[in-house]
Structure formats: structure tokens, C-alpha cells
Motif scaffolding. Sequence first.
Motif, short mmCIF file in Angstrom:
data_model
loop_
_atom_site.label_atom_id
_atom_site.label_comp_id
_atom_site.label_asym_id
_atom_site.label_seq_id
_atom_site.Cartn_x
_atom_site.Cartn_y
_atom_site.Cartn_z
N ALA A 50 0.79 -1.22 0.00
CA ALA A 50 0.00 0.00 0.00
C ALA A 50 0.83 1.28 0.00
O ALA A 50 0.48 2.25 -0.65
CB ALA A 50 -0.95 0.01 1.20
N ASP A 51 1.94 1.27 0.72
CA ASP A 51 2.70 2.50 0.93
C ASP A 51 3.97 2.53 0.08
O ASP A 51 5.00 2.00 0.47
CB ASP A 51 3.06 2.64 2.42
CG ASP A 51 3.79 3.95 2.72
OD1 ASP A 51 3.90 4.80 1.82
OD2 ASP A 51 4.24 4.12 3.87
N SER A 56 10.45 -0.57 2.60
CA SER A 56 11.25 -1.40 3.50
C SER A 56 10.57 -2.71 3.87
O SER A 56 11.24 -3.76 3.93
CB SER A 56 11.62 -0.62 4.77
OG SER A 56 12.38 0.53 4.44
N PRO A 57 9.25 -2.73 4.14
CA PRO A 57 8.61 -4.00 4.52
C PRO A 57 8.68 -5.09 3.46
O PRO A 57 8.54 -6.27 3.78
CB PRO A 57 7.15 -3.58 4.79
CG PRO A 57 7.23 -2.13 5.15
CD PRO A 57 8.32 -1.59 4.27
N ILE A 58 8.86 -4.72 2.18
CA ILE A 58 8.92 -5.73 1.12
C ILE A 58 10.31 -5.79 0.49
O ILE A 58 10.46 -6.37 -0.60
CB ILE A 58 7.84 -5.48 0.04
CG1 ILE A 58 8.05 -4.10 -0.62
CG2 ILE A 58 6.44 -5.60 0.62
CD1 ILE A 58 7.17 -3.88 -1.85
N ALA A 59 11.29 -5.21 1.15
CA ALA A 59 12.63 -5.11 0.56
C ALA A 59 13.21 -6.48 0.23
O ALA A 59 13.90 -6.65 -0.78
CB ALA A 59 13.56 -4.36 1.51
N GLU A 60 12.95 -7.48 1.06
CA GLU A 60 13.50 -8.82 0.80
C GLU A 60 12.97 -9.40 -0.49
O GLU A 60 13.69 -10.10 -1.21
CB GLU A 60 13.17 -9.76 1.97
CG GLU A 60 14.01 -9.52 3.21
CD GLU A 60 13.85 -10.63 4.24
OE1 GLU A 60 13.33 -11.72 3.85
OE2 GLU A 60 14.23 -10.43 5.39
N LEU A 93 12.12 7.73 -6.27
CA LEU A 93 13.37 7.76 -5.51
C LEU A 93 13.41 6.65 -4.47
O LEU A 93 14.46 6.05 -4.23
CB LEU A 93 13.54 9.11 -4.83
CG LEU A 93 14.29 10.20 -5.62
CD1 LEU A 93 15.75 9.83 -5.79
CD2 LEU A 93 13.65 10.50 -6.96
N GLU A 94 12.26 6.34 -3.87
CA GLU A 94 12.21 5.25 -2.91
C GLU A 94 12.47 3.91 -3.59
O GLU A 94 13.18 3.05 -3.07
CB GLU A 94 10.85 5.22 -2.21
CG GLU A 94 10.61 4.05 -1.27
CD GLU A 94 11.51 4.03 -0.04
OE1 GLU A 94 11.41 3.07 0.75
OE2 GLU A 94 12.31 4.97 0.14
N ALA A 95 11.93 3.71 -4.79
CA ALA A 95 12.20 2.48 -5.54
C ALA A 95 13.69 2.36 -5.86
O ALA A 95 14.27 1.27 -5.75
CB ALA A 95 11.38 2.46 -6.82
N ALA A 96 14.32 3.47 -6.22
CA ALA A 96 15.75 3.45 -6.51
C ALA A 96 16.56 3.16 -5.25
O ALA A 96 17.63 2.54 -5.33
CB ALA A 96 16.18 4.79 -7.12
N ARG A 97 16.06 3.60 -4.11
CA ARG A 97 16.77 3.34 -2.85
C ARG A 97 16.76 1.85 -2.48
O ARG A 97 17.76 1.30 -2.01
CB ARG A 97 16.13 4.13 -1.70
CG ARG A 97 16.82 3.96 -0.36
CD ARG A 97 16.05 4.66 0.76
NE ARG A 97 14.82 3.97 1.10
CZ ARG A 97 14.75 2.92 1.94
NH1 ARG A 97 15.86 2.42 2.48
NH2 ARG A 97 13.58 2.36 2.21
#
Length: 213
Positions: A50-51, A56-60, A93-97
Motif C-alpha cells: 500500500a505505501d 522497507s517492509p517488502i525489501a527482501e 526515488l524510494e524504488a531506486a533506494r
Amino acid sequence: MKIVVFGASGMVGQGALRECLLDPAVDSVVTVGRSPLAVNDPKLRHVVHADFGDLSPIAEELADADACFYCMGLTSAGLTEAEYTPVTHDYALEAARVVGGTYVYVSGEGANADGRAMWARVKGRTENELLALQRRVFVVRPGFIQPRHGITSRTRIYRYLYTWTWWLLPVLRRLAPKYVTTTEHLGRAVVALAKGAQAERVLRSDEINRLAG
């Protein structure tokens, strides 16, 4: 290769996803969206999240990617800059991070951080910040995009535009090749970039078409 696609339910994202699934060099595709995706394929895994301001919660699930295609977008019509910026800038930018590998940002013809139009400034600022990252980043700036293979835009005004102007495409291709491409060519081009193709860091429609082969 493992490729992560943001915005796979949109017109551009559908084109990118289709070419990822067709390319034998791509073993795995992870798409991220707020709702389930109406596509099934052995290569495909869809992550509902959702966010987009915090991945970060789905980074893995996004780890070890060879490439990330950021195809999320929305029309600026009727929106303020504050409303338009999150999807166009912040989430990109968050996706790139979070996602590694080659990063491809789908912008648009006319993007310019110093432009007069609000959408052009936001996209241009996003391009500049992404290109400043110490990694392999490309910006694609399509102009008019012809949908192919049953793909349609989610934006009603664009659907009407494509319906009433399709007959102009042969003329546009001859007179203004830098401004015309298709969902198929755009998808093939971003996959080529993920596979290591050499290109300018900012690609207009003629370069997109060249990469598509």
C-alpha cells in the motif's frame, strides 16, 4: 535475470511486463502494486503493497534484482504540484533506494526541471536526482505511445485520443520519429537496457525504437 516492475497495470507498465515475460533472458519478474494484477505467468510474482513511500517492509522480495523499471505515472490534469509529486518523484526515488541493478525511469518528452509546466518540472527534477546516483540509471522520454497487443491506457482521455488519432500514426512516424513509439518497442528497449545494452542515459523515442530492434 530478475526484474522488478512498478506500475505494471498502466499502459507503459503493461508493455514492459509483456516483453519481460516473453524474453528468455528474464527468469523472474516481480511487480508491485496496491491491488492484485490480472496477469498469470510462471515467471511472475506480484507483491501487494500500500505505501510506496516506504518499501522497507517488502525489501527482501525485491532484493537481488538485476533491473528495476519505474513505470508508475498519472496525468497532471487537475492536480496541484503537491498532489502530483509523490507518484512522479517520491516513490521513484524510494524504488531506486530499495531496488538494485539497472534502474530505468519512464519520464516523458518535454521533461525539464526549469520548464514552465508543472509536470515537466517535477519529472525533470526527478530525472536529475536519479541520474546523479552512483549507479546505472537511464531515463526514457517517450512522446506519443501507440498501445499494441490489446494494451489500453487506464486514463480515459488517453483512450479517446488513441481511438481517434490512430490513423495519424504512419504520418507521425515519418514526420516526427523522435516523438512516436509503441508499448512493444518501449518494453523491448527497457529490457535491452536491463540486459546491458549501451545507450545514452536519456533516451527519446527514436533511440527507444532503435534499441527495440
